[in-house]
Design an enzyme around this catalytic site. Structure first.
Site, PDB file in Angstrom:
ATOM      1  N   GLY A  17      -5.008   3.106  -8.878  1.00 13.89           N
ATOM      2  CA  GLY A  17      -3.911   2.710  -8.000  1.00 13.89           C
ATOM      3  C   GLY A  17      -3.562   1.250  -8.201  1.00 13.89           C
ATOM      4  O   GLY A  17      -4.441   0.430  -8.510  1.00 13.89           O
ATOM      5  N   TRP A  21      -1.856  -2.930  -2.022  1.00  8.85           N
ATOM      6  CA  TRP A  21      -3.298  -3.097  -1.770  1.00  8.85           C
ATOM      7  C   TRP A  21      -4.107  -2.766  -3.025  1.00  8.85           C
ATOM      8  O   TRP A  21      -5.107  -3.407  -3.327  1.00  8.85           O
ATOM      9  CB  TRP A  21      -3.721  -2.214  -0.600  1.00  8.85           C
ATOM     10  CG  TRP A  21      -5.134  -2.374  -0.103  1.00  8.85           C
ATOM     11  CD1 TRP A  21      -6.012  -1.371   0.178  1.00  8.85           C
ATOM     12  CD2 TRP A  21      -5.833  -3.594   0.224  1.00  8.85           C
ATOM     13  NE1 TRP A  21      -7.203  -1.890   0.650  1.00  8.85           N
ATOM     14  CE2 TRP A  21      -7.120  -3.255   0.680  1.00  8.85           C
ATOM     15  CE3 TRP A  21      -5.492  -4.955   0.144  1.00  8.85           C
ATOM     16  CZ2 TRP A  21      -8.067  -4.204   1.070  1.00  8.85           C
ATOM     17  CZ3 TRP A  21      -6.439  -5.908   0.532  1.00  8.85           C
ATOM     18  CH2 TRP A  21      -7.698  -5.537   0.985  1.00  8.85           C
ATOM     19  N   GLY A  22      -3.650  -1.779  -3.780  1.00  8.66           N
ATOM     20  CA  GLY A  22      -4.346  -1.410  -5.016  1.00  8.66           C
ATOM     21  C   GLY A  22      -4.471  -2.618  -5.933  1.00  8.66           C
ATOM     22  O   GLY A  22      -5.555  -2.898  -6.477  1.00  8.66           O
ATOM     23  N   PHE A  49       0.743   3.860 -12.024  1.00  9.40           N
ATOM     24  CA  PHE A  49       1.711   4.972 -12.097  1.00  9.40           C
ATOM     25  C   PHE A  49       2.953   4.367 -12.759  1.00  9.40           C
ATOM     26  O   PHE A  49       3.670   3.586 -12.156  1.00  9.40           O
ATOM     27  CB  PHE A  49       1.993   5.462 -10.679  1.00  9.40           C
ATOM     28  CG  PHE A  49       2.905   6.647 -10.593  1.00  9.40           C
ATOM     29  CD1 PHE A  49       2.462   7.914 -10.930  1.00  9.40           C
ATOM     30  CD2 PHE A  49       4.208   6.502 -10.138  1.00  9.40           C
ATOM     31  CE1 PHE A  49       3.300   9.015 -10.835  1.00  9.40           C
ATOM     32  CE2 PHE A  49       5.051   7.600 -10.032  1.00  9.40           C
ATOM     33  CZ  PHE A  49       4.594   8.851 -10.381  1.00  9.40           C
ATOM     34  N   LYS A 142      -6.202   4.549   3.569  1.00 10.30           N
ATOM     35  CA  LYS A 142      -6.130   4.679   5.030  1.00 10.30           C
ATOM     36  C   LYS A 142      -5.306   5.912   5.368  1.00 10.30           C
ATOM     37  O   LYS A 142      -4.072   5.874   5.333  1.00 10.30           O
ATOM     38  CB  LYS A 142      -5.554   3.403   5.642  1.00 10.30           C
ATOM     39  CG  LYS A 142      -6.517   2.222   5.530  1.00 10.30           C
ATOM     40  CD  LYS A 142      -6.050   0.971   6.215  1.00 10.30           C
ATOM     41  CE  LYS A 142      -7.111  -0.123   6.102  1.00 10.30           C
ATOM     42  NZ  LYS A 142      -6.674  -1.409   6.640  1.00 10.30           N
ATOM     43  N   LYS A 272      -5.282   3.796  13.186  1.00  7.19           N
ATOM     44  CA  LYS A 272      -4.592   2.580  13.661  1.00  7.19           C
ATOM     45  C   LYS A 272      -3.147   2.540  13.157  1.00  7.19           C
ATOM     46  O   LYS A 272      -2.296   1.885  13.761  1.00  7.19           O
ATOM     47  CB  LYS A 272      -5.377   1.319  13.286  1.00  7.19           C
ATOM     48  CG  LYS A 272      -5.538   1.032  11.795  1.00  7.19           C
ATOM     49  CD  LYS A 272      -4.363   0.345  11.139  1.00  7.19           C
ATOM     50  CE  LYS A 272      -4.507   0.260   9.650  1.00  7.19           C
ATOM     51  NZ  LYS A 272      -3.302  -0.240   8.964  1.00  7.19           N
ATOM     52  N   ARG A 338       3.015  -3.215   7.827  1.00 11.62           N
ATOM     53  CA  ARG A 338       4.294  -2.588   7.423  1.00 11.62           C
ATOM     54  C   ARG A 338       4.716  -1.505   8.402  1.00 11.62           C
ATOM     55  O   ARG A 338       5.912  -1.364   8.700  1.00 11.62           O
ATOM     56  CB  ARG A 338       4.140  -1.985   6.013  1.00 11.62           C
ATOM     57  CG  ARG A 338       3.827  -3.014   4.958  1.00 11.62           C
ATOM     58  CD  ARG A 338       3.428  -2.376   3.642  1.00 11.62           C
ATOM     59  NE  ARG A 338       2.218  -1.557   3.774  1.00 11.62           N
ATOM     60  CZ  ARG A 338       1.632  -0.913   2.782  1.00 11.62           C
ATOM     61  NH1 ARG A 338       2.160  -0.979   1.575  1.00 11.62           N
ATOM     62  NH2 ARG A 338       0.546  -0.203   2.967  1.00 11.62           N
TER      63      ARG A 338
HETATM   64  N1  LIG Z   1      -0.671  -2.785   1.631  1.00 14.59           N
HETATM   65  C1  LIG Z   1      -1.574  -3.172   2.509  1.00 14.59           C
HETATM   66  O1  LIG Z   1      -1.455  -4.229   3.133  1.00 14.59           O
HETATM   67  C2  LIG Z   1      -2.804  -2.330   2.719  1.00 14.59           C
HETATM   68  C3  LIG Z   1      -3.948  -2.938   3.213  1.00 14.59           C
HETATM   69  C4  LIG Z   1      -5.097  -2.175   3.413  1.00 14.59           C
HETATM   70  C5  LIG Z   1      -5.095  -0.824   3.108  1.00 14.59           C
HETATM   71  N2  LIG Z   1      -3.964  -0.262   2.616  1.00 14.59           N
HETATM   72  C6  LIG Z   1      -4.048   1.174   2.263  1.00 14.59           C
HETATM   73  O2  LIG Z   1      -4.247   1.271   0.858  1.00 14.59           O
HETATM   74  C7  LIG Z   1      -3.683   2.492   0.352  1.00 14.59           C
HETATM   75  C8  LIG Z   1      -2.802   2.160  -0.833  1.00 14.59           C
HETATM   76  O3  LIG Z   1      -1.730   1.369  -0.395  1.00 14.59           O
HETATM   77  P1  LIG Z   1      -0.912   0.369  -1.337  1.00 14.59           P
HETATM   78  O4  LIG Z   1      -0.425  -0.723  -0.443  1.00 14.59           O
HETATM   79  O5  LIG Z   1      -1.711  -0.016  -2.530  1.00 14.59           O
HETATM   80  O6  LIG Z   1       0.285   1.279  -1.867  1.00 14.59           O
HETATM   81  P2  LIG Z   1       1.854   0.994  -1.739  1.00 14.59           P
HETATM   82  O7  LIG Z   1       2.267   1.208  -0.337  1.00 14.59           O
HETATM   83  O8  LIG Z   1       2.178  -0.303  -2.368  1.00 14.59           O
HETATM   84  O9  LIG Z   1       2.486   2.207  -2.568  1.00 14.59           O
HETATM   85  C9  LIG Z   1       3.037   2.091  -3.821  1.00 14.59           C
HETATM   86  C10 LIG Z   1       2.147   2.689  -4.870  1.00 14.59           C
HETATM   87  O10 LIG Z   1       2.306   4.126  -4.892  1.00 14.59           O
HETATM   88  C11 LIG Z   1       2.431   4.512  -6.255  1.00 14.59           C
HETATM   89  N3  LIG Z   1       3.088   5.802  -6.405  1.00 14.59           N
HETATM   90  C12 LIG Z   1       4.371   6.135  -6.147  1.00 14.59           C
HETATM   91  N4  LIG Z   1       4.590   7.431  -6.461  1.00 14.59           N
HETATM   92  C13 LIG Z   1       3.407   7.930  -6.924  1.00 14.59           C
HETATM   93  C14 LIG Z   1       2.954   9.185  -7.380  1.00 14.59           C
HETATM   94  N5  LIG Z   1       3.782  10.247  -7.416  1.00 14.59           N
HETATM   95  N6  LIG Z   1       1.680   9.325  -7.770  1.00 14.59           N
HETATM   96  C15 LIG Z   1       0.825   8.296  -7.718  1.00 14.59           C
HETATM   97  N7  LIG Z   1       1.167   7.055  -7.285  1.00 14.59           N
HETATM   98  C16 LIG Z   1       2.453   6.884  -6.893  1.00 14.59           C
HETATM   99  C17 LIG Z   1       3.236   3.394  -6.858  1.00 14.59           C
HETATM  100  O11 LIG Z   1       3.146   3.426  -8.264  1.00 14.59           O
HETATM  101  C18 LIG Z   1       2.543   2.195  -6.254  1.00 14.59           C
HETATM  102  O12 LIG Z   1       1.401   1.857  -6.991  1.00 14.59           O
HETATM  103  C19 LIG Z   1      -2.937   3.128   1.545  1.00 14.59           C
HETATM  104  O13 LIG Z   1      -3.701   4.159   2.091  1.00 14.59           O
HETATM  105  C20 LIG Z   1      -2.799   1.975   2.538  1.00 14.59           C
HETATM  106  O14 LIG Z   1      -2.783   2.393   3.886  1.00 14.59           O
HETATM  107  C21 LIG Z   1      -2.831  -0.968   2.397  1.00 14.59           C
HETATM  108  O1  LIG Z   2       0.945  -2.672   6.288  1.00 14.19           O
HETATM  109  P1  LIG Z   2       0.238  -1.489   6.910  1.00 14.19           P
HETATM  110  O2  LIG Z   2       0.838  -1.108   8.210  1.00 14.19           O
HETATM  111  O3  LIG Z   2       0.106  -0.355   5.942  1.00 14.19           O
HETATM  112  O4  LIG Z   2      -1.220  -2.011   7.252  1.00 14.19           O
HETATM  113  C1  LIG Z   2      -1.859  -2.784   6.285  1.00 14.19           C
HETATM  114  C2  LIG Z   2      -3.344  -2.829   6.488  1.00 14.19           C
HETATM  115  O5  LIG Z   2      -3.885  -1.558   6.681  1.00 14.19           O
HETATM  116  C3  LIG Z   2      -3.758  -3.777   7.573  1.00 14.19           C
HETATM  117  O6  LIG Z   2      -5.166  -3.873   7.602  1.00 14.19           O
END
Ligand SMILES: NC(=O)c1ccc[n+]([C@@H]2O[C@H](COP(=O)([O-])OP(=O)(O)OC[C@H]3O[C@@H](n4cnc5c(N)ncnc54)[C@H](O)[C@@H]3O)[C@@H](O)[C@H]2O)c1
Ligand SMILES: O=P(O)(O)OC[C@H](O)CO
Length: 413
Positions: A17, A21-22, A49, A142, A272, A338
């Site tokens: 990913g 966050w990835g 991706f 999450k 959450k 977000r």
């Molecule tokens: N962003 C944050 O601040 C944050 C913080 C902590 C935890 N998280 C959790 O981490 C996890 C990942 O979130 P993120 O922020 O990295 O993602 P993101 O919200 O940035 O999503 C975009 C990602 O999804 C991918 N994507 C789109 N279509 C796809 C498909 N068909 N197959 C596979 N991948 C595809 C994109 O290439 C991109 O890498 C989530 O569960 C999120 O809740 C996010």
């Molecule tokens: O931006 P959100 O709402 O996906 O939340 C981001 C993280 O999970 C916060 O810890």
């Protein structure tokens, strides 16, 4: 190798990913690979991706002679910036963007899963039989996996699909803040399988001990006992234990507490996001901080109740109040996440949240909207919607059968 001992082989790391966050977690993992050359191989693979992107003119990597669309992996490997999902952040040069998920994980001994939760099942199905059988995983996702058989943690779903043990990482971690190295805390939950730890944990009692394939009884989060066959990590590698996980994730700006409660850490991270939607809506109404605090109070109670009702076999209720993954994540998410921001805009602009998500997030995905629907499907099936009035209100507002103005009276019932 310091207190971790000396081993012939090093762990190869792969991050599945590369979203907001990835990429932030991949940066941390690559920095720690560089800081711990005795434990980890230097190059860290990050599955991207693949898509075509245009480098924004505001990026320091914008090249006027090459303004057209380019492959995101090529841009990341050339500029060390994920210009689409984590713009403005310099990534370590030992982080390699890989457009093939199979290739990214093929040698990985520690796999970090970090995708929006709607994509994880398909991705894991694609990886079946294509990873090292003794790999270990950490899920940073999450969300919860709701299907015909009930509700499951993504760490369990990943572990079951790939035949590996998987823990979880979750905390008060807005990705852009972490990526910009602003101090925060996180929780890593890992309950090492018996052959990886010196002493078996109470829930996991080995029933046989062949040389490299150990069968042990595993009590899943619903309390069901099953026999799991897990391939032992060869003794050439440092055991994947709490010390190695701390070396993998802890940074001077990212403080890690490693715990055993995989269920508590995962469940709070998923739920959450539902509460953050409600917080955004009431804020969008202009009702002020008191209203938001009321929603958070009820939300926390429902999170704790949900954990107690459906995951009581393994959950440690202290996680909700004592770990970053609990109330701290709820607070940060309801302050500036977000889900909160998009929900707030949707009230202010009187637009559906899906339209705001598309307009504001540039391809990033909300997790709260889908989680609210999935959790409601599960609660409805149990006949328990009324016991979780806030979660139910969020679902009904999303489906259009209730208004935000009805939240106070609904949660007081
Ligand atoms: N962003 C944050 O601040 C944050 C913080 C902590 C935890 N998280 C959790 O981490 C996890 C990942 O979130 P993120 O922020 O990295 O993602 P993101 O919200 O940035 O999503 C975009 C990602 O999804 C991918 N994507 C789109 N279509 C796809 C498909 N068909 N197959 C596979 N991948 C595809 C994109 O290439 C991109 O890498 C989530 O569960 C999120 O809740 C996010
Ligand atoms: O931006 P959100 O709402 O996906 O939340 C981001 C993280 O999970 C916060 O810890």
């Amino acid at each position: 190798m310091g207190s971790l001992g000396t081993f012939q082989r090093k762990h190869k790391l792969a991050v599945v990913g590369s979203g907001n966050w990835g990429t932030a977690i991949a940066k941390i993992v690559a920095e720690n690979a560089a800081s711990n050359p005795d434990i980890f191989e230097q190059t860290v693979e990050m599955w991207v991706f693949e898509e075509n992107v245009e480098i924004p003119k505001t990026s320091q990597n914008y090249d006027p002679s090459n303004p057209g669309p380019q492959k995101l992996t090529e841009v990341i490997n050339r500029t060390h910036e994920n210009v689409k999902y984590l713009p403005g952040v310099q990534l370590p040069t030992n982080l390699h963007a890989n457009p093939s998920v199979e290739d990214a994980v093929k040698d990985g001994t520690i796999l970090v899963f970090n995708l929006p939760h709607q994509f994880i099942l398909k991705t894991c199905e694609q990886l079946k039989g294509k990873i090292l059988p003794f790999a270990r995983g950490i899920s940073c996702i999450k969300g919860v996996d709701v299907n015909e058989s009930g509700i499951h943690l993504f760490s369990e779903t990943i572990g079951r699909t790939l035949g590996i043990y998987c823990g979880a990482l979750s905390g008060a971690n807005i990705a852009n803040e972490v990526a910009n190295e602003k101090w925060s805390e996180t929780s890593v939950a890992y309950d090492p399988p018996p052959m990886d730890s010196k002493a078996p944990t109470p829930q996991r009692t080995p029933t046989s001990s062949q040389i490299d394939l150990v069968q042990f009884e595993h009590k899943d989060t619903s309390g069901q006992l099953s026999k799991i066959k897990l391939k032992a990590l060869p003794s050439e590698y440092p055991p994947v234990d709490h010390a190695v996980l701390k070396a993998l994730f802890h940074r001077p700006y990212f403080h890690v507490r490693v715990v055993h409660d995989v269920a508590g850490v995962s469940i709070s991270g998923a739920l959450k996001n539902i509460v953050a939607l409600a917080a955004g809506w009431v804020d969008g109404m202009g009702w002020g901080d008191n209203a938001k605090a009321a929603v958070m109070r009820v939300g926390l109670l429902e999170m704790v109740k949900f954990g107690d009702k459906f995951f009581s076999a393994t959950i440690d209720q202290r996680t909700f109040t004592e770990e970053s993954a609990g109330v701290a994540d709820l607070i940060t998410s309801c302050g500036g996440g977000r889900n909160f921001r998009c929900a707030k805009h949707s009230v202010e602009r009187n637009q559906p949240i899906e339209e705001i998500e598309k307009a504001e997030l540039n391809g990033q995905k909300l997790q709260g909207t889908l989680t609210a629907v999935e959790v409601n499907r599960f609660l409805k099936k149990q006949g328990l919607e009324d016991e979780f009035p806030l979660f139910t209100a969020v679902y009904r507002i999303l489906e259009g059968s209730m208004s935000v103005a009805e939240i106070p009276s609904h949660i007081e019932r």
